[in-house]
Write a protein that holds these residues in place. Sequence first.
Motif, mmCIF file in Angstrom:
data_model
loop_
_atom_site.group_PDB
_atom_site.id
_atom_site.type_symbol
_atom_site.label_atom_id
_atom_site.label_comp_id
_atom_site.label_asym_id
_atom_site.label_seq_id
_atom_site.Cartn_x
_atom_site.Cartn_y
_atom_site.Cartn_z
ATOM 1 N N ILE A 188 0.795 -1.268 -0.115
ATOM 2 C CA ILE A 188 0.853 -0.475 0.291
ATOM 3 C C ILE A 188 1.002 1.307 0.149
ATOM 4 N N THR A 189 0.275 2.312 0.095
ATOM 5 C CA THR A 189 1.378 3.876 -0.005
ATOM 6 C C THR A 189 0.527 4.734 0.590
ATOM 7 N N PHE A 190 2.012 4.105 1.878
ATOM 8 C CA PHE A 190 2.001 4.907 2.868
ATOM 9 C C PHE A 190 3.290 5.840 2.998
ATOM 10 N N ARG A 191 2.375 7.487 3.115
ATOM 11 C CA ARG A 191 3.893 8.665 3.634
ATOM 12 C C ARG A 191 4.374 8.535 2.489
ATOM 13 N N GLY A 192 4.151 7.877 0.983
ATOM 14 C CA GLY A 192 4.686 8.791 0.458
ATOM 15 C C GLY A 192 5.281 7.178 -0.824
ATOM 16 N N ARG A 193 5.317 6.230 -0.076
ATOM 17 C CA ARG A 193 7.003 4.969 -0.206
ATOM 18 C C ARG A 193 5.451 3.683 0.008
ATOM 19 N N VAL A 194 5.633 2.381 -0.565
ATOM 20 C CA VAL A 194 4.961 1.286 -0.881
ATOM 21 C C VAL A 194 4.839 0.683 0.546
ATOM 22 N N MET A 230 4.830 -3.030 2.282
ATOM 23 C CA MET A 230 4.295 -4.036 2.300
ATOM 24 C C MET A 230 3.667 -4.825 3.748
ATOM 25 N N LEU A 231 2.864 -5.307 3.551
ATOM 26 C CA LEU A 231 1.920 -5.577 4.947
ATOM 27 C C LEU A 231 1.498 -7.208 4.762
ATOM 28 N N SER A 232 2.079 -8.374 5.913
ATOM 29 C CA SER A 232 2.155 -9.540 5.076
ATOM 30 C C SER A 232 1.014 -10.137 6.309
ATOM 31 N N SER A 233 -0.169 -11.462 6.444
ATOM 32 C CA SER A 233 -0.574 -11.806 6.941
ATOM 33 C C SER A 233 0.118 -12.436 7.879
ATOM 34 N N GLU A 234 1.578 -12.593 7.600
ATOM 35 C CA GLU A 234 2.476 -13.904 9.032
ATOM 36 C C GLU A 234 2.391 -12.425 9.736
ATOM 37 N N GLY A 235 2.194 -11.306 9.644
ATOM 38 C CA GLY A 235 3.343 -10.485 10.347
ATOM 39 C C GLY A 235 4.422 -9.673 10.372
ATOM 40 N N VAL A 261 7.236 1.509 11.564
ATOM 41 C CA VAL A 261 6.016 0.647 12.146
ATOM 42 C C VAL A 261 5.506 0.664 13.276
ATOM 43 N N GLU A 262 6.079 1.410 13.715
ATOM 44 C CA GLU A 262 5.256 2.371 15.284
ATOM 45 C C GLU A 262 3.342 2.441 14.417
ATOM 46 N N GLU A 263 3.511 3.722 13.950
ATOM 47 C CA GLU A 263 2.270 4.143 13.247
ATOM 48 C C GLU A 263 1.677 2.565 12.621
ATOM 49 N N ILE A 264 2.071 1.936 11.777
ATOM 50 C CA ILE A 264 1.219 0.969 10.956
ATOM 51 C C ILE A 264 1.027 0.297 12.171
ATOM 52 N N LYS A 289 -0.880 0.682 15.071
ATOM 53 C CA LYS A 289 -0.999 1.330 15.777
ATOM 54 C C LYS A 289 -2.323 1.313 14.635
ATOM 55 N N ILE A 290 -2.534 1.814 13.198
ATOM 56 C CA ILE A 290 -3.686 1.236 12.560
ATOM 57 C C ILE A 290 -4.171 0.417 12.847
ATOM 58 N N LEU A 291 -3.192 -0.777 12.239
ATOM 59 C CA LEU A 291 -3.747 -2.065 12.139
ATOM 60 C C LEU A 291 -3.970 -2.660 13.441
ATOM 61 N N TYR A 292 -4.052 -2.094 14.782
ATOM 62 C CA TYR A 292 -4.717 -2.295 15.840
ATOM 63 C C TYR A 292 -5.751 -1.152 16.279
ATOM 64 N N ASP A 293 -5.951 -0.078 15.481
ATOM 65 C CA ASP A 293 -7.595 0.579 15.585
ATOM 66 C C ASP A 293 -9.102 0.013 15.441
ATOM 67 N N CYS A 294 -7.832 -0.676 13.503
ATOM 68 C CA CYS A 294 -9.200 -1.584 12.528
ATOM 69 C C CYS A 294 -8.803 -2.639 13.362
ATOM 70 N N ASP A 295 -8.779 -3.176 14.233
ATOM 71 C CA ASP A 295 -8.422 -4.915 14.999
ATOM 72 C C ASP A 295 -8.345 -5.725 13.811
ATOM 73 N N ALA A 296 -7.109 -5.237 13.253
ATOM 74 C CA ALA A 296 -6.229 -6.463 12.611
ATOM 75 C C ALA A 296 -5.290 -7.050 12.723
#
Length: 249
Positions: free
Chosen positions: A203-209, A211-216, A232-235, A237-244
Amino acid sequence: MVFWTCHVLKISPKFDNFVKEVMMQEAKYGYEKVDDKQLFFYVDGVQQAYGAKLIKIHVDKPLRIYNREEGYISVKQTISVDVCLYEEPAEISNFLAIFGSTENMRCFTYALRVIVSEKVRQSGKYPELVMVRPLLPIRFRLKGKERELSKYFSNIRELSVKNIKDIYVHRASLRGFSLEESDEYKRYIKDEDISGDINYFGITFRGRVMMLSSEGKIWTRQGKREVEPNVVEEILKILYDCDAMIIKE
């Protein structure tokens, strides 16, 4: 091109004190002996940074090599791993981001497990346990959370899907722009009869691509020279907020 990869785990609450006793100060621990080679786990530096601790780890890894004069012999290679222990915010407290290859991450987690298990046995606190599991795997729930994640992550650039329920297609890897708008995305991700499991997406995040893997696992081909625990911290926190996020107890 700079490439970095990190794997995300969490310290088990049951063994929190034992793990931190090992990792929070410079030290050297023997953890295994292979043939005549003693293998060591080195904590070479601990720094405080923005609610996290950055820890420099080196670990001896056994190797078997061949030379014509001696045949197969055992040697050891010392690998380097950068570890970030998040202490705050509370939702990701005691999460570890382990920067390095999958092979080096496994070497680190194995050595730490052996050392912590020995400390637990010496303490007598859990006499029934021989080997403990001090770090808990974390998985990212990417499928079924598309709507929530799309609020923060835009423009899916890469996508890998496995276990597709199609007699002709079992796996698919896609690259492009805004793949979430494509027919393939609707077919392989959204269609209840055919869709498979997301292996990873970029995904595009802060102007860069990123990669997020289901394996953590999180990685980027557009990294900086140093590791980036703040990204990594920002990502996380987003995953936590999305219950992901799923913690494998």
